[in-house]
Design an enzyme around this catalytic site. Structure first.
Site, PDB file in Angstrom:
ATOM      1  N   CYS A 175      12.299 -12.887 -29.736  1.00 45.83           N
ATOM      2  CA  CYS A 175      13.261 -13.126 -28.661  1.00 45.83           C
ATOM      3  C   CYS A 175      12.565 -13.397 -27.323  1.00 45.83           C
ATOM      4  O   CYS A 175      12.440 -12.501 -26.478  1.00 45.83           O
ATOM      5  CB  CYS A 175      14.265 -11.997 -28.513  1.00 45.83           C
ATOM      6  SG  CYS A 175      15.634 -12.534 -27.459  1.00 45.83           S
ATOM      7  N   CYS A 352      19.148 -18.333 -28.207  1.00 41.89           N
ATOM      8  CA  CYS A 352      18.756 -17.176 -27.422  1.00 41.89           C
ATOM      9  C   CYS A 352      19.870 -16.897 -26.420  1.00 41.89           C
ATOM     10  O   CYS A 352      20.080 -17.684 -25.495  1.00 41.89           O
ATOM     11  CB  CYS A 352      17.431 -17.455 -26.704  1.00 41.89           C
ATOM     12  SG  CYS A 352      16.766 -15.975 -25.933  1.00 41.89           S
TER      13      CYS A 352
HETATM   14  P1  FAD Z   1      12.767  -7.612 -38.786  1.00 42.62           P
HETATM   15  O1  FAD Z   1      14.248  -7.680 -38.673  1.00 42.62           O
HETATM   16  O2  FAD Z   1      12.014  -6.920 -37.698  1.00 42.62           O
HETATM   17  O3  FAD Z   1      12.453  -6.931 -40.197  1.00 42.62           O
HETATM   18  C1  FAD Z   1      11.151  -6.775 -40.702  1.00 42.62           C
HETATM   19  C2  FAD Z   1      11.205  -5.712 -41.803  1.00 42.62           C
HETATM   20  O4  FAD Z   1       9.973  -5.701 -42.528  1.00 42.62           O
HETATM   21  C3  FAD Z   1      11.416  -4.312 -41.243  1.00 42.62           C
HETATM   22  O5  FAD Z   1      12.496  -3.679 -41.897  1.00 42.62           O
HETATM   23  C4  FAD Z   1      10.082  -3.617 -41.524  1.00 42.62           C
HETATM   24  O6  FAD Z   1      10.234  -2.213 -41.779  1.00 42.62           O
HETATM   25  C5  FAD Z   1       9.602  -4.361 -42.765  1.00 42.62           C
HETATM   26  N1  FAD Z   1       8.153  -4.282 -42.958  1.00 42.62           N
HETATM   27  C6  FAD Z   1       7.192  -4.263 -42.008  1.00 42.62           C
HETATM   28  N2  FAD Z   1       5.984  -4.130 -42.569  1.00 42.62           N
HETATM   29  C7  FAD Z   1       6.181  -4.092 -43.907  1.00 42.62           C
HETATM   30  C8  FAD Z   1       5.315  -3.952 -45.022  1.00 42.62           C
HETATM   31  N3  FAD Z   1       3.991  -3.822 -44.873  1.00 42.62           N
HETATM   32  N4  FAD Z   1       5.857  -3.941 -46.272  1.00 42.62           N
HETATM   33  C9  FAD Z   1       7.195  -4.065 -46.452  1.00 42.62           C
HETATM   34  N5  FAD Z   1       8.068  -4.186 -45.403  1.00 42.62           N
HETATM   35  C10 FAD Z   1       7.557  -4.200 -44.165  1.00 42.62           C
HETATM   36  N6  FAD Z   1      17.348 -12.164 -31.879  1.00 42.62           N
HETATM   37  C11 FAD Z   1      18.450 -12.899 -31.610  1.00 42.62           C
HETATM   38  O7  FAD Z   1      18.830 -13.739 -32.425  1.00 42.62           O
HETATM   39  N7  FAD Z   1      19.172 -12.739 -30.467  1.00 42.62           N
HETATM   40  C12 FAD Z   1      18.836 -11.809 -29.539  1.00 42.62           C
HETATM   41  O8  FAD Z   1      19.514 -11.664 -28.528  1.00 42.62           O
HETATM   42  C13 FAD Z   1      17.687 -11.003 -29.781  1.00 42.62           C
HETATM   43  N8  FAD Z   1      17.311 -10.073 -28.888  1.00 42.62           N
HETATM   44  C14 FAD Z   1      16.272  -9.238 -29.185  1.00 42.62           C
HETATM   45  C15 FAD Z   1      15.944  -8.263 -28.268  1.00 42.62           C
HETATM   46  C16 FAD Z   1      14.926  -7.374 -28.535  1.00 42.62           C
HETATM   47  C17 FAD Z   1      14.581  -6.305 -27.511  1.00 42.62           C
HETATM   48  C18 FAD Z   1      14.215  -7.457 -29.763  1.00 42.62           C
HETATM   49  C19 FAD Z   1      13.133  -6.467 -30.088  1.00 42.62           C
HETATM   50  C20 FAD Z   1      14.519  -8.459 -30.676  1.00 42.62           C
HETATM   51  C21 FAD Z   1      15.548  -9.372 -30.397  1.00 42.62           C
HETATM   52  N9  FAD Z   1      15.871 -10.408 -31.265  1.00 42.62           N
HETATM   53  C22 FAD Z   1      16.958 -11.207 -30.988  1.00 42.62           C
HETATM   54  C23 FAD Z   1      14.960 -10.773 -32.376  1.00 42.62           C
HETATM   55  C24 FAD Z   1      15.423 -10.363 -33.775  1.00 42.62           C
HETATM   56  O9  FAD Z   1      15.690  -8.985 -33.845  1.00 42.62           O
HETATM   57  C25 FAD Z   1      14.337 -10.736 -34.780  1.00 42.62           C
HETATM   58  O10 FAD Z   1      13.971 -12.084 -34.598  1.00 42.62           O
HETATM   59  C26 FAD Z   1      14.781 -10.529 -36.220  1.00 42.62           C
HETATM   60  O11 FAD Z   1      15.018  -9.154 -36.453  1.00 42.62           O
HETATM   61  C27 FAD Z   1      13.725 -11.070 -37.186  1.00 42.62           C
HETATM   62  O12 FAD Z   1      14.015 -10.717 -38.512  1.00 42.62           O
HETATM   63  P2  FAD Z   1      12.817 -10.360 -39.536  1.00 42.62           P
HETATM   64  O13 FAD Z   1      13.491  -9.975 -40.789  1.00 42.62           O
HETATM   65  O14 FAD Z   1      11.804 -11.431 -39.519  1.00 42.62           O
HETATM   66  O15 FAD Z   1      12.140  -9.060 -38.893  1.00 42.62           O
END
Ligand code: FAD
Length: 408
Positions: A175, A352
């Site tokens: 983000c 965003c």
């Molecule tokens: P995540 O949702 O972070 O999930 C990753 C998962 O992998 C977690 O459950 C973790 O435990 C797991 N994992 C990690 N390491 C391992 C391992 N070694 N083995 C197995 N599992 C593992 N997005 C928007 O669209 N709009 C917004 O307004 C927005 N605002 C945000 C504000 C903040 C402050 C933050 C922090 C994020 C924001 N985001 C926003 C971004 C959004 O949350 C992420 O882009 C999204 O969660 C990405 O999804 P992901 O599954 O790639 O990662």
């Protein structure tokens, strides 16, 4: 055997094998698992995820501004592992693509026919000397951690004037707008509390511009002018000295360092792909899972796909982007399982929702070319009350009930 109506929680075993293995049960991993199960119920799918809680991170921006309690962003992971999917409650430590296998922290070897890599992004707090010890105390806060996000609101609420610094690091982050959103909300609060006249707000960003898409950058430039925020580009936070309340920045053009006093500092930590990805054959030079930007298939290992924050996709790392990536990945993965070539294409869409104050939001939507891809029938570069209400009240239920269930 009858189809289970609950997730299957796997016992620890030396070796297990599944048709599709998903690393990470976050936004991306659960979305893919849920869509796969909806499209093809007979698939044998397993998720490797160590955490028993799932966070809705986009709301942390509003938690840090006192709009919502942090507890509403946290739910049980088990509730969102789709029925019939196996949950290996463990962390992946190594991926061996040549063997179609991975190893977990508890020593299980997990073999797969196809692999989806979605472990998110890694927050590198220790990369800034002093930060790890200072965070959560004496005005040092970050919305990037569930543990400390409520401290952001405490420090903003208790702030009586002085210097408030908001940082943006010299790495890709999830983000890209979040480091600014908290600042605009803090400015708004300081105006209400009477502290703004006694306050200097500094946005110290390692970047060279306020936002990558010119249409929205124009609006944000006028927002920061209106709010009289002192913007300093190409400044990278490299040390925190809590005992003297100083933040040290490196000027990325000259290499010089400068210590600035702070009374409040909101830090966006440096970020990277998780170490087990960076050190694996899956990574590109920058450490991200090296996938084709349209098909989401690995460029060297055709049995592997990736999406979300850990992937090399050259777009903004947001949940909104994941929402458009997941159906493409699922279509291409099913094609690969059927021995066909992937035909679905992702165009880099990301969104965003940039909160510019309480009740104000610019909904930026764009693609790989940084061309606006607006979905509303009005000019989204304007700050709007309606879009703020959508973020506050519309998107959380869409996430929990639609996206994580594979319906949206
Ligand atoms: P995540 O949702 O972070 O999930 C990753 C998962 O992998 C977690 O459950 C973790 O435990 C797991 N994992 C990690 N390491 C391992 C391992 N070694 N083995 C197995 N599992 C593992 N997005 C928007 O669209 N709009 C917004 O307004 C927005 N605002 C945000 C504000 C903040 C402050 C933050 C922090 C994020 C924001 N985001 C926003 C971004 C959004 O949350 C992420 O882009 C999204 O969660 C990405 O999804 P992901 O599954 O790639 O990662």
């Amino acid at each position: 055997m009858p189809e289970p109506d609950r997730p299957i929680i796997s016992r620890i075993q030396p070796t297990v094998r599944h048709q599709v293995v998903i690393i990470g049960g976050g936004n991306a991993g659960i979305s893919v698992a849920a869509q796969l199960r909806r499209k093809r119920k007979a698939l044998d799918v397993a998720i490797v995820e160590p955490s028993d809680v799932h966070y809705y991170q986009p709301l942390w921006t509003l938690v840090g501004a006192g709009v919502a309690p942090k507890e509403v962003t946290r739910r049980s992971e088990e509730r969102y592992i789709p029925s019939g999917v196996t949950w290996l409650r463990d962390a992946v430590v190594e991926v061996c693509p040549e063997d179609n296998a991975l190893t977990t922290a508890r020593g299980t070897r997990v073999e797969y026919e196809f692999l989806v890599v979605a472990p998110g992004i890694q927050l590198n707090w220790k990369a800034i000397p002093g930060l790890q010890d200072a965070i959560g105390r004496d005005g040092v806060c970050s919305n990037y951690s569930y543990e400390y996000v409520d401290k952001t609101w405490k420090f903003i609420r208790d702030f009586e004037g002085g210097t408030a610094i908001f940082t943006h690091p010299n790495t890709p982050i999830k983000c890209g707008g979040a480091p600014q959103k908290v600042m605009y909300l803090a400015d708004d609060h300081f105006r209400r509390s009477g502290a703004r006249d006694k306050t200097n707000i500094i946005f110290a960003s390692a970047g060279g511009s306020i936002f990558s898409v010119p249409k929205y950058a124009k609006t944000l430039t006028s927002v920061r002018e209106r709010k009289q925020i002192d913007v300093r580009f190409r400044r990278d936070l490299t040390e925190i000295r809590p005992e003297t309340k100083e933040a040290v920045f490196t000027n990325l053009d000259t290499g010089e360092t400068e210590a600035m006093h702070y009374d409040l500092i909101h830090v966006t930590p440096p970020q990277s792909a998780p170490d087990f990805i960076r050190n694996s054959p899956l990574a590109n030079e920058a450490g991200w899972v090296d996938v084709d930007k349209h098909s989401l298939r690995h460029v060297r290992y055709p049995r592997i796909f990736s999406l979300g924050d850990a992937s090399s996709l050259p777009t903004s790392k947001t949940g909104a982007a994941v929402r458009k990536q997941a159906p493409v990945l699922v279509a291409n993965l099913l094609a690969a399982i059927d021995g066909q070539e992937p035909a679905a294409t992702y165009d880099g869409y990301a969104a965003c929702p940039i909160v510019t104050g309480y009740g104000k939001l610019v909904l930026a939507e764009f693609d790989y070319e940084l061309t606006p891809r607006e979905s509303m029938p009005f000019d989204q570069s304007k700050e709007r009350w309606s879009m703020y209400q959508m973020k506050r009240f519309g998107l959380p239920p869409l996430y929990w009930h639609g996206i994580l269930r594979g319906r949206a």
